[in-house]
Design an enzyme around this catalytic site. Structure first.
Site, short mmCIF file in Angstrom:
data_model
loop_
_atom_site.label_atom_id
_atom_site.label_comp_id
_atom_site.label_asym_id
_atom_site.label_seq_id
_atom_site.Cartn_x
_atom_site.Cartn_y
_atom_site.Cartn_z
N TYR A 33 0.81 -1.27 0.04
CA TYR A 33 0.05 -0.03 -0.03
C TYR A 33 0.70 1.27 0.02
O TYR A 33 1.98 1.10 0.19
CB TYR A 33 -1.02 0.09 1.07
CG TYR A 33 -0.34 0.26 2.58
CD1 TYR A 33 0.46 -0.68 3.27
CD2 TYR A 33 -0.66 1.43 3.12
CE1 TYR A 33 1.12 -0.26 4.50
CE2 TYR A 33 -0.05 1.96 4.40
CZ TYR A 33 0.87 0.89 4.87
OH TYR A 33 1.29 1.36 6.04
N ARG A 52 8.21 4.31 -4.48
CA ARG A 52 8.37 3.24 -3.27
C ARG A 52 7.11 2.10 -3.76
O ARG A 52 7.53 0.96 -3.48
CB ARG A 52 8.14 3.83 -1.89
CG ARG A 52 8.41 2.85 -0.82
CD ARG A 52 8.33 3.53 0.40
NE ARG A 52 6.89 4.28 0.74
CZ ARG A 52 6.49 4.90 1.58
NH1 ARG A 52 7.57 4.92 2.67
NH2 ARG A 52 5.49 5.35 1.96
N ARG A 100 -6.82 -20.73 -2.65
CA ARG A 100 -5.97 -20.58 -1.47
C ARG A 100 -4.48 -21.69 -1.67
O ARG A 100 -5.17 -22.81 -1.44
CB ARG A 100 -6.68 -20.74 -0.13
CG ARG A 100 -5.60 -20.57 1.37
CD ARG A 100 -6.33 -20.45 2.40
NE ARG A 100 -5.48 -20.09 3.47
CZ ARG A 100 -4.83 -21.13 4.07
NH1 ARG A 100 -4.72 -22.45 3.60
NH2 ARG A 100 -3.80 -20.54 5.13
N LYS A 147 6.55 -2.06 1.76
CA LYS A 147 5.38 -1.28 2.47
C LYS A 147 4.32 -2.31 2.34
O LYS A 147 3.14 -2.05 1.61
CB LYS A 147 5.11 -0.03 1.99
CG LYS A 147 4.11 0.83 3.00
CD LYS A 147 4.37 2.34 2.60
CE LYS A 147 3.16 3.18 3.27
NZ LYS A 147 3.10 3.35 4.77
N GLU A 179 11.47 2.08 14.40
CA GLU A 179 10.64 3.25 14.04
C GLU A 179 9.62 3.32 14.98
O GLU A 179 9.44 2.51 16.02
CB GLU A 179 10.44 3.33 12.87
CG GLU A 179 9.90 1.91 12.35
CD GLU A 179 10.01 1.54 10.67
OE1 GLU A 179 9.62 2.68 9.86
OE2 GLU A 179 9.88 0.36 10.25
N LEU A 204 10.86 0.92 7.34
CA LEU A 204 10.21 1.28 6.21
C LEU A 204 11.17 2.38 5.74
O LEU A 204 11.57 3.35 6.36
CB LEU A 204 8.78 1.77 6.26
CG LEU A 204 8.05 2.11 4.89
CD1 LEU A 204 7.90 0.90 4.00
CD2 LEU A 204 6.97 2.84 5.10
N1 PLP Z 1 7.63 3.84 9.32
C1 PLP Z 1 6.42 2.93 9.19
C2 PLP Z 1 6.45 1.72 9.73
C3 PLP Z 1 5.43 3.46 8.42
O1 PLP Z 1 4.13 2.52 8.50
C4 PLP Z 1 5.41 4.65 7.94
C5 PLP Z 1 4.22 5.25 7.02
O2 PLP Z 1 3.07 4.71 7.16
C6 PLP Z 1 6.51 5.58 7.93
C7 PLP Z 1 7.60 4.90 8.48
C8 PLP Z 1 6.71 6.89 7.40
O3 PLP Z 1 6.66 6.70 5.85
P1 PLP Z 1 6.13 7.99 4.88
O4 PLP Z 1 7.06 9.06 5.64
O5 PLP Z 1 6.71 7.45 3.57
O6 PLP Z 1 4.88 8.02 5.28
#
Ligand code: PLP
Length: 284
Positions: A33, A52, A100, A147, A179, A204
């Site tokens: 997503y 991304r 499945r 993501k 994070e 991420l």
């Molecule tokens: N880290 C995680 C785990 C996230 O889910 C997100 C955003 O959804 C981010 C960092 C921040 O990413 P972005 O700046 O691309 O929104």
């Protein structure tokens, strides 16, 4: 007002948009997503989010169902159809529906969904107070650079934080902060350096992170891309998170301990202002 959403080439009232129970997004979280911020009906950081998106798809071997031009046109059209001034666009692509089986199906057609959420992203009351975070063990899978919609553990972490009265969780693995549950974590040291974790599969690759680091360097702030410990974060002068819809948001408490003076710090405020200015100027 009910929204108009996009599903596999069709514009539908939200109640009429239906996805198969055999969709691998539903059965296996086999889906990726993106969330793109919208201000004044314009898309923020669109090229970063698209880049991304393509990387996530490539890592999982899922075809993008639309060309670049079509993808941009759908983003613009969903803003228009929903008269979206401020908020976000959520986009999800799953591998599609198939009987499945753990093995990836060879002939499934990806499922593409987009919907909007109206939200006052600029005028966020937490900008003035900052947020509190609780430290929670990072028990997510090992490919956090993709993501995916595997968001159960981040949801659990957010609930653990809420149980102790915190606004969000900062995840900790092997003694270092990775994070936040859905944002990138940063600190400002007492000698004015911005410290944020370097890119790897552990986090991420935040689109907002990348821009904020650029903006910080241009503003003469020294940036160190390295892991930091919870202790270092608690003793920092400032702390903040970045994401597509929170932009730059101060963190004023970690596990109940005030950060710096306990109120949002000046460099965080400056970075938020510079980031918003820069992104409004380049919104499309
Ligand atoms: N880290 C995680 C785990 C996230 O889910 C997100 C955003 O959804 C981010 C960092 C921040 O990413 P972005 O700046 O691309 O929104």
């Amino acid at each position: 007002m009910p929204r108009t959403v996009y599903l596999n080439g069709e514009w539908l009232a939200e109640a009429d948009a239906k996805v198969s129970i055999f969709d691998r997004g539903f059965l296996f979280a086999d889906a990726i997503y993106e969330v793109t911020g919208v201000i004044g009906g314009k898309l923020l950081e669109y090229s970063g989010h698209t880049a991304r998106l393509k990387r996530s798809l490539a890592e999982l071997g899922i075809e993008c169902p639309l060309t670049d031009e079509e993808l941009l046109a759908v983003h613009r059209e969903i803003v228009r159809r929903n008269d979206l001034n401020e908020g976000l666009i959520y986009l999800q692509i799953s591998r599609g529906a198939a009987d499945r089986d753990f093995a990836f199906p060879v002939d499934a057609q990806p499922t593409l969904v987009l919907f909007t959420q109206a939200k006052a992203v600029l005028d966020n009351p937490k900008v003035k107070t900052g947020i509190s975070v609780a430290l929670v063990p990072d028990e997510r899978w090992g490919r956090r650079d993709i993501k995916t919609v595997q968001l159960l553990y981040p949801s659990m972490a957010k609930m653990k934080a809420a149980e102790v009265g915190a606004d969000d969780a900062w995840l900790v693995e092997d003694g270092f902060v990775t994070e936040a549950s859905s944002a990138t974590s940063h600190i400002i040291t007492t000698d004015g350096k911005l410290v944020t974790r370097g890119l790897s599969n552990a986090i991420l690759h935040g689109i907002t992170r990348l821009s904020v680091l650029d903006i910080a360097r241009q503003a003469g702030i020294e940036v160190e891309e390295r892991a930091f410990t919870p202790e270092e974060a608690k003793n920092a002068a400032e702390a903040f998170v970045t994401s597509a819809t929170s932009f730059v948001l101060p963190v004023t408490r970690i596990d109940g301990q005030p950060i710096g003076t306990g109120v949002p710090g000046p460099l965080t405020a400056k970075l938020r202002q510079l980031y918003i200015e820069a992104k409004l100027a380049t919104a499309i």
